[in-house]
Scaffold this motif. Sequence first.
Motif, PDB file in Angstrom:
ATOM      1  N   MET A   1       0.845  -1.199   0.000  1.00 16.57           N
ATOM      2  CA  MET A   1       0.000   0.000   0.000  1.00 16.57           C
ATOM      3  C   MET A   1       0.880   1.249   0.000  1.00 16.57           C
ATOM      4  O   MET A   1       2.001   1.240   0.487  1.00 16.57           O
ATOM      5  N   PHE A   2       0.349   2.328  -0.554  1.00 22.07           N
ATOM      6  CA  PHE A   2       1.094   3.579  -0.611  1.00 22.07           C
ATOM      7  C   PHE A   2       1.303   4.147   0.797  1.00 22.07           C
ATOM      8  O   PHE A   2       0.507   3.913   1.708  1.00 22.07           O
ATOM      9  N   THR A   3       2.368   4.927   0.957  1.00 21.40           N
ATOM     10  CA  THR A   3       2.580   5.650   2.204  1.00 21.40           C
ATOM     11  C   THR A   3       2.267   7.134   2.038  1.00 21.40           C
ATOM     12  O   THR A   3       1.999   7.825   3.012  1.00 21.40           O
ATOM     13  N   LYS A   4       2.308   7.638   0.790  1.00 21.28           N
ATOM     14  CA  LYS A   4       1.999   9.042   0.533  1.00 21.28           C
ATOM     15  C   LYS A   4       1.445   9.184  -0.881  1.00 21.28           C
ATOM     16  O   LYS A   4       1.974   8.601  -1.816  1.00 21.28           O
ATOM     17  N   ILE A   5       0.370   9.966  -1.012  1.00 25.82           N
ATOM     18  CA  ILE A   5      -0.202  10.247  -2.329  1.00 25.82           C
ATOM     19  C   ILE A   5      -0.387  11.739  -2.507  1.00 25.82           C
ATOM     20  O   ILE A   5      -0.534  12.479  -1.522  1.00 25.82           O
ATOM     21  N   LEU A   6      -0.357  12.185  -3.737  1.00 27.14           N
ATOM     22  CA  LEU A   6      -0.676  13.576  -4.068  1.00 27.14           C
ATOM     23  C   LEU A   6      -2.094  13.627  -4.598  1.00 27.14           C
ATOM     24  O   LEU A   6      -2.497  12.794  -5.418  1.00 27.14           O
ATOM     25  N   ILE A  26      -2.373   6.699   5.243  1.00 25.91           N
ATOM     26  CA  ILE A  26      -1.629   7.226   4.093  1.00 25.91           C
ATOM     27  C   ILE A  26      -1.535   8.747   4.227  1.00 25.91           C
ATOM     28  O   ILE A  26      -2.536   9.423   4.448  1.00 25.91           O
ATOM     29  N   ARG A  27      -0.337   9.281   4.081  1.00 24.84           N
ATOM     30  CA  ARG A  27      -0.147  10.730   4.115  1.00 24.84           C
ATOM     31  C   ARG A  27      -0.563  11.344   2.775  1.00 24.84           C
ATOM     32  O   ARG A  27      -0.479  10.685   1.735  1.00 24.84           O
ATOM     33  N   THR A  28      -0.990  12.607   2.821  1.00 27.33           N
ATOM     34  CA  THR A  28      -1.491  13.253   1.608  1.00 27.33           C
ATOM     35  C   THR A  28      -0.792  14.582   1.363  1.00 27.33           C
ATOM     36  O   THR A  28      -0.430  15.305   2.293  1.00 27.33           O
ATOM     37  N   VAL A  29      -0.642  14.898   0.083  1.00 26.77           N
ATOM     38  CA  VAL A  29      -0.082  16.173  -0.351  1.00 26.77           C
ATOM     39  C   VAL A  29      -1.155  16.900  -1.153  1.00 26.77           C
ATOM     40  O   VAL A  29      -1.662  16.364  -2.145  1.00 26.77           O
ATOM     41  N   THR A  73       7.933  15.698  -3.326  1.00 23.03           N
ATOM     42  CA  THR A  73       7.422  15.429  -1.981  1.00 23.03           C
ATOM     43  C   THR A  73       7.471  13.954  -1.606  1.00 23.03           C
ATOM     44  O   THR A  73       7.105  13.585  -0.489  1.00 23.03           O
ATOM     45  N   GLY A  74       7.905  13.110  -2.536  1.00 23.82           N
ATOM     46  CA  GLY A  74       8.011  11.688  -2.244  1.00 23.82           C
ATOM     47  C   GLY A  74       6.711  10.922  -2.357  1.00 23.82           C
ATOM     48  O   GLY A  74       6.597   9.797  -1.842  1.00 23.82           O
ATOM     49  N   ALA A  75       5.720  11.498  -3.035  1.00 23.00           N
ATOM     50  CA  ALA A  75       4.460  10.766  -3.242  1.00 23.00           C
ATOM     51  C   ALA A  75       4.681   9.625  -4.218  1.00 23.00           C
ATOM     52  O   ALA A  75       5.462   9.740  -5.161  1.00 23.00           O
ATOM     53  N   GLN A  76       4.003   8.526  -3.985  1.00 23.08           N
ATOM     54  CA  GLN A  76       4.136   7.364  -4.870  1.00 23.08           C
ATOM     55  C   GLN A  76       3.024   7.295  -5.904  1.00 23.08           C
ATOM     56  O   GLN A  76       3.144   6.557  -6.887  1.00 23.08           O
ATOM     57  N   ALA A  77       1.958   8.041  -5.667  1.00 19.29           N
ATOM     58  CA  ALA A  77       0.799   7.962  -6.554  1.00 19.29           C
ATOM     59  C   ALA A  77       0.093   9.301  -6.588  1.00 19.29           C
ATOM     60  O   ALA A  77       0.256  10.140  -5.690  1.00 19.29           O
ATOM     61  N   ILE A  78      -0.713   9.491  -7.640  1.00 15.65           N
ATOM     62  CA  ILE A  78      -1.506  10.720  -7.800  1.00 15.65           C
ATOM     63  C   ILE A  78      -2.980  10.347  -7.948  1.00 15.65           C
ATOM     64  O   ILE A  78      -3.344   9.551  -8.820  1.00 15.65           O
TER      65      ILE A  78
END
Length: 667
Positions: A1-6, A26-29, A73-78
């Motif tokens: 699973m993602f840890t950060k998404i934009l 999951i952290r968000t941007v 920002t290190g996001a893995q997904a959008i």
Amino acid sequence: MFTKILIANRGEIACRVAATARRMGIRTVAVYSEADAGAKHVAVCDEAVCIGPAAAKESYLRAEKLIEVALATGAQAIHPGYGFLSENAEFAKACAEKGLVFIGPPASAIDAMGSKSAAKALMEKAGVPLVPGYHGDQQDTAFLNAQADAIGYPVLLKASAGGGGKGMRVVEKSADFADALASCKREAINSFGDDKVLVEKYLQRPRHIEIQVFADTHGNCVYLFERDCSVQRRHQKVIEEAPAPGMTAERRQAMGEAAVAAARAVGYVGAGTVEFIANQEGSFYFMEMNTRLQVEHPVTEMITGTDLVEWQLRVAAGEQLPAQQAALQINGHAIEARIYAENPEKGFLPSIGTLKYLRTPEAVEFSLGQGNEPAAFRIDSGVREGDTISPFYDPMIAKMIVWGKDRTEALARMRQALAQYRIVGLHTNIAFLSRLMHSAPFTQADLDTGLIERHHDSLFPAAVPPTAAVLALAVAGLLQNEQQAGSDPWQSSHGWRMNLPLIRTLNFSEEEQQIAVSLQYGAGGAHQLQAGDTKCAMQIRQAQAGQIQLSLDAHTISGEVIWDGEKVHVFTGGQHTELHYHDPLAHAGDAEAEGGRLTAPMPGKIVAVMTEKGRAVKKGEPLLIMEAMKMEHTISAPHDGEIAEILYAVGDQVSEGAQLLAFAQTH
């Protein structure tokens, strides 16, 4: 699973995605334009980055900037939300090229369904029923006119790359075709950068029913039943509900299987919606597929107990669907109303302004409730009190969603929720939605896409004078304001006089109607009120922070009174009345603006001028066309007259209230 998404969007969908992501750890941007620096979605995300000026094309539509921010920002997904770049195949490809997961379908599926004409050709091969029409590449006006003549009128013109009701025109006869096509193409090129259109038979009294589909990368594909989105204005949805009233199990299965076939035909992955136009007798035809999450997805969540955003994140991370078809069931009934900043009485023109006062029913936010019974009231919103609805983006304030054990209970809850929704600062559609919820056709589920237009007179009744209860509450609110002014004897609301009782005339107005209210002060607050021929005794029982309770003769009246400058907003009995209080000492000598001018109803751009200086015109004749929020608005002559001067040219930007032309009335 993602840890950060934009989250490459704004408003309530950005807030919704952030809420689900937070629950999943999951952290968000967030990204935001300069106009959205103080927006709610910026506050609820873990990080936020400004991506440009207010105009969407300089911020939210800058694919390269979004990818740059995601990588930095290190996001893995959008997550694209809906609107903006959510159905942009090039953006999905660019994400993949940079090693980012696009939380949506593959670019190939977006490409396949992105063109309405190409999609219909594909659906025809897959055996999905289609409405008779022309979906080809030939775009010559005479050729398309001939196709429409062959199909038979009325026909519907639709932008091939369109969506959201933009770039659509109904043509009733051949003589109107060329003008309608030109307008359709203008709106299409401005909204989507592509003026290609298709022509279809316009069905009489059709219903708009859509199927929520979901597919994963493991070959699984399900449908999460249907939504009825028939109640529309200007080809845009107003009310959505699930399940569709009157839907039989057999037709539900047939439509669901057709939707799954459509998804499989393009190798679909993620959340999508297959939209059908349905006749009253039960036949249905493919319209289009929206390759994204829909604004109305909460009603599906409420009746299925699913979190579709969580499904999106899990599928994008490579997991299998959380449930298979056999496990999905319908529980109860859900209705969604879109709360918009707009003026229904003026053709649903968007309203620009600040949410000076905002109170909602007690509702959960982005929640499905607990256990087997969902929350009765849910609000998905991307704004807060004090926020501004700007001309740059869609003017939706919130989505109000209710759930009930059946449609009757859900309808009752929606009526209750709308009666408790209070907004001051701009026009909204709340009163219109309330009338719609109480109307006979909606109550009886006599639904089709022409419901609002067909029942226009009952949904837009003639204005009636404010009731004695409303005027009494307004007067009580004024007295409360004066009482709070302090110890200044000139502001005292007690009305004490040594001999005769004090009688004041308080002047209000509603629209063009002037209203004089006579207030005779009495001992102990036992006042006498007179408006026109109506006389009554008024005793204020309670007045605190705008909450007022009073007795009017033998009746007890409760309400809320909110002041906005010289405007007084009275909320009582589920109704909202806006009055203007005329202070006798303020604005002395003020007069209305001079006549002979036509002004812009909202900020926008001039896209067509259809008259010239010195020309004589008739009442109702179109003079010019403005584009605002990607929709065209025609400015017509209010009466017979002559054009004295045209003040703007095609391409000019105009502000709300700007004089567009000088107009001399002929007698």
